[in-house]
Scaffold this active site. Sequence first.
Site, PDB file in Angstrom:
ATOM      1  CE  LYS A  22      47.279  44.717  25.549  1.00 56.20           C
ATOM      2  NZ  LYS A  22      46.379  44.186  26.554  1.00 56.20           N
ATOM      3  CG  ASN A  23      47.306  48.291  28.068  1.00 52.65           C
ATOM      4  OD1 ASN A  23      46.676  47.294  27.749  1.00 52.65           O
ATOM      5  ND2 ASN A  23      48.435  48.240  28.758  1.00 52.65           N
ATOM      6  NE  ARG A  92      42.225  43.873  35.377  1.00 50.83           N
ATOM      7  CZ  ARG A  92      41.676  43.595  36.528  1.00 50.83           C
ATOM      8  NH1 ARG A  92      41.198  42.402  36.782  1.00 50.83           N
ATOM      9  NH2 ARG A  92      41.572  44.527  37.453  1.00 50.83           N
ATOM     10  CB  CYS A 116      47.758  38.476  31.718  1.00 51.30           C
ATOM     11  SG  CYS A 116      48.224  38.776  30.034  1.00 51.30           S
ATOM     12  NE  ARG A 121      45.558  42.061  35.938  1.00 51.14           N
ATOM     13  CZ  ARG A 121      45.821  42.300  34.661  1.00 51.14           C
ATOM     14  NH1 ARG A 121      45.997  41.305  33.833  1.00 51.14           N
ATOM     15  NH2 ARG A 121      45.894  43.532  34.218  1.00 51.14           N
ATOM     16  N   PRO A 122      41.610  41.761  41.180  1.00 52.39           N
ATOM     17  CG  PRO A 122      41.575  42.593  43.360  1.00 52.39           C
ATOM     18  CD  PRO A 122      42.497  42.102  42.298  1.00 52.39           C
ATOM     19  CB  VAL A 123      36.734  44.209  39.141  1.00 49.00           C
ATOM     20  CG1 VAL A 123      37.553  43.879  37.908  1.00 49.00           C
ATOM     21  CG2 VAL A 123      35.765  43.073  39.461  1.00 49.00           C
ATOM     22  CG  ASP A 124      38.409  45.360  45.311  1.00 51.99           C
ATOM     23  OD1 ASP A 124      39.144  45.251  44.301  1.00 51.99           O
ATOM     24  OD2 ASP A 124      38.853  45.671  46.429  1.00 51.99           O
ATOM     25  CG  LEU A 125      39.961  49.346  44.065  1.00 49.95           C
ATOM     26  CD1 LEU A 125      41.328  49.898  43.670  1.00 49.95           C
ATOM     27  CD2 LEU A 125      39.566  49.871  45.435  1.00 49.95           C
ATOM     28  CG  ASP A 306      51.776  46.284  30.998  1.00 52.72           C
ATOM     29  OD1 ASP A 306      51.579  45.344  31.773  1.00 52.72           O
ATOM     30  OD2 ASP A 306      50.864  46.886  30.408  1.00 52.72           O
ATOM     31  CB  ILE A 328      51.813  46.653  39.705  1.00 51.93           C
ATOM     32  CG1 ILE A 328      52.665  47.922  39.557  1.00 51.93           C
ATOM     33  CG2 ILE A 328      50.368  46.892  39.277  1.00 51.93           C
ATOM     34  CD1 ILE A 328      52.170  49.146  40.278  1.00 51.93           C
ATOM     35  NE  ARG A 398      45.398  38.953  25.547  1.00 54.99           N
ATOM     36  CZ  ARG A 398      45.717  39.229  26.805  1.00 54.99           C
ATOM     37  NH1 ARG A 398      46.383  38.375  27.524  1.00 54.99           N
ATOM     38  NH2 ARG A 398      45.361  40.373  27.356  1.00 54.99           N
TER      39      ARG A 398
HETATM   40  C1  UD1 Z   1      47.722  47.358  35.356  1.00 57.60           C
HETATM   41  C2  UD1 Z   1      48.816  48.392  35.324  1.00 57.60           C
HETATM   42  C3  UD1 Z   1      48.813  49.008  33.960  1.00 57.60           C
HETATM   43  C4  UD1 Z   1      48.980  47.886  32.933  1.00 57.60           C
HETATM   44  C5  UD1 Z   1      47.920  46.803  33.098  1.00 57.60           C
HETATM   45  C6  UD1 Z   1      48.135  45.595  32.205  1.00 57.60           C
HETATM   46  C7  UD1 Z   1      49.593  49.908  37.080  1.00 57.60           C
HETATM   47  C8  UD1 Z   1      49.222  50.806  38.190  1.00 57.60           C
HETATM   48  N1  UD1 Z   1      48.603  49.363  36.382  1.00 57.60           N
HETATM   49  O1  UD1 Z   1      46.496  48.020  35.082  1.00 57.60           O
HETATM   50  O2  UD1 Z   1      49.841  49.955  33.838  1.00 57.60           O
HETATM   51  O3  UD1 Z   1      48.930  48.384  31.644  1.00 57.60           O
HETATM   52  O4  UD1 Z   1      47.958  46.352  34.418  1.00 57.60           O
HETATM   53  O5  UD1 Z   1      49.194  44.826  32.604  1.00 57.60           O
HETATM   54  O6  UD1 Z   1      50.749  49.702  36.813  1.00 57.60           O
HETATM   55  N2  UD1 Z   1      43.337  46.286  42.137  1.00 57.60           N
HETATM   56  C9  UD1 Z   1      42.471  45.908  43.140  1.00 57.60           C
HETATM   57  N3  UD1 Z   1      41.133  46.111  42.955  1.00 57.60           N
HETATM   58  C10 UD1 Z   1      40.624  46.653  41.802  1.00 57.60           C
HETATM   59  C11 UD1 Z   1      41.518  47.033  40.778  1.00 57.60           C
HETATM   60  C12 UD1 Z   1      42.874  46.824  40.987  1.00 57.60           C
HETATM   61  O7  UD1 Z   1      42.885  45.417  44.182  1.00 57.60           O
HETATM   62  O8  UD1 Z   1      39.402  46.794  41.685  1.00 57.60           O
HETATM   63  C13 UD1 Z   1      44.799  46.089  42.323  1.00 57.60           C
HETATM   64  C14 UD1 Z   1      45.415  45.154  41.317  1.00 57.60           C
HETATM   65  O9  UD1 Z   1      45.309  43.803  41.707  1.00 57.60           O
HETATM   66  C15 UD1 Z   1      46.843  45.656  41.272  1.00 57.60           C
HETATM   67  C16 UD1 Z   1      46.703  47.166  41.486  1.00 57.60           C
HETATM   68  O10 UD1 Z   1      45.422  47.328  42.056  1.00 57.60           O
HETATM   69  O11 UD1 Z   1      47.595  45.118  42.333  1.00 57.60           O
HETATM   70  C17 UD1 Z   1      46.778  48.012  40.222  1.00 57.60           C
HETATM   71  O12 UD1 Z   1      45.840  47.480  39.316  1.00 57.60           O
HETATM   72  P1  UD1 Z   1      45.232  48.272  38.090  1.00 57.60           P
HETATM   73  O13 UD1 Z   1      46.066  49.459  37.785  1.00 57.60           O
HETATM   74  O14 UD1 Z   1      43.794  48.457  38.270  1.00 57.60           O
HETATM   75  O15 UD1 Z   1      45.384  47.160  37.014  1.00 57.60           O
HETATM   76  P2  UD1 Z   1      45.141  47.343  35.528  1.00 57.60           P
HETATM   77  O16 UD1 Z   1      44.111  48.350  35.219  1.00 57.60           O
HETATM   78  O17 UD1 Z   1      45.006  45.956  35.017  1.00 57.60           O
END
Ligand code: UD1
Length: 419
Positions: A22-23, A92, A116, A121-125, A306, A328, A398
Amino acid sequence: MDKLAIIGGRPLYGEIPISGAKNSALKVMAAALLTDEKLTLTNVPRLADVDMLLRLLAQHGAEYNFDNSTLSLHVKDIFSTEAPYDLVRKMRASFNVLGPLLAREGKAKVSLPGGCAIGARPVDLHLKALTAMGAKIELDEGYVIAEAPDGLKGAVISLPFVSVGATEHTMLAAVLAGGETVIENAAREPEITDLADCLNAMGARVKDAGRSTIRIEGVDRLHGAEHRVLPDRIETGAYAMAVGAVGGELTLMGADGGLLGAALAALEEAGLQIEERENSLCIKKTEERCKAVDIVTQPFPGFPTDLQAQFMALMATADGASTIKETIFENRFMHAPELSRMGAKISVDAQTATVRGVERLKGAPVMATDLRASMSLVIAGLAAEGQTMVNRVYHLDRGFERLEEKLQNCGALIERVKD
Ligand code: UD1
């Protein structure tokens, strides 16, 4: 809302076909927006999240055909560069249309995501990376409004910590940017490599995906391609953990043990026999109980976040005490109180759960809170004495394709109860 009724205690024997990941599917689907030619994806799982993204892509202009597990997507013209709240909030991964829309059309308006409830779970990066590539970004009433009228430009993006989403999103934008983009401290998950393979098949120049530094040389246009989605490592791990909790022997068809990273080692340490065969993985439980094993979730190749919930269900019946540390996400132990309702002995202190294994769990009505947590309750239900009723099954739909059917075929007593 549908429920799952499970009568526990029956070991699992047989074969389970492992679906496409899925991912990975959700990210390679977003890549279809980058070209006006047809992208054909095979091994795509039929899941609610995939259908949701298809609806979003269709309103951007995608024509598609989904037959068995082959999905062809054709975005000849982009009708709309807006991704509305209703279609993005539930998942997301939909947010990842922002980069491709911006790269192809020079503008996009995309709702901030949902998904979820496992933390902030921000998107700032993601937004910092697009800004570094020259996008002008504003936030307005829950929407990201982005523009790059002169196109995106390659940049050096140094991620402060590993982010799968930000790495993928940067790749999806950088393939059509002018010049070279370097992603430092990139995620190394297998899904990143899968996305790179798909993009490269479309004519992109992505180098070193799967390593910490990824280099992308932008190209003027991408073309159509065919790509096979890699097998789902989380589904693989979850069924392996089910064998650990309830016993038996499963052959996971199409699974690749190499994608499981530290989870494979943890399962072996717990006492499961794992045999990698050509195009399958055989999981066998020979001991009465699994052994307690400590784990810490980490970016790949560490233990995947996961699979943390499913591993907790396994440890709930293991011999001894284990600690499970989640690094995480800050709020990913919501399954712990539900497992406790089934007789598990779990105490949670901040990011660490201590699980004292019991000989037998007891069936109970439980509430699924997120996708992977739901699967942990299914595993606990399969192992428990008596009936477990898992409420809010829509989470499972899902992410786990044909879950009841796959388990029923291996002897489990599990049934969907329609409301
Ligand atoms: C994460 C998991 C991924 C899993 C998915 C769904 C890791 C590293 N990532 O991916 O394996 O399949 O969840 O459950 O294990 N973050 C920020 N700002 C951002 C993006 C992320 O602060 O813009 C933080 C997140 O809150 C988190 C960490 O970075 O603490 C890792 O997040 P990220 O890998 O981006 O999350 P997903 O892509 O959802």
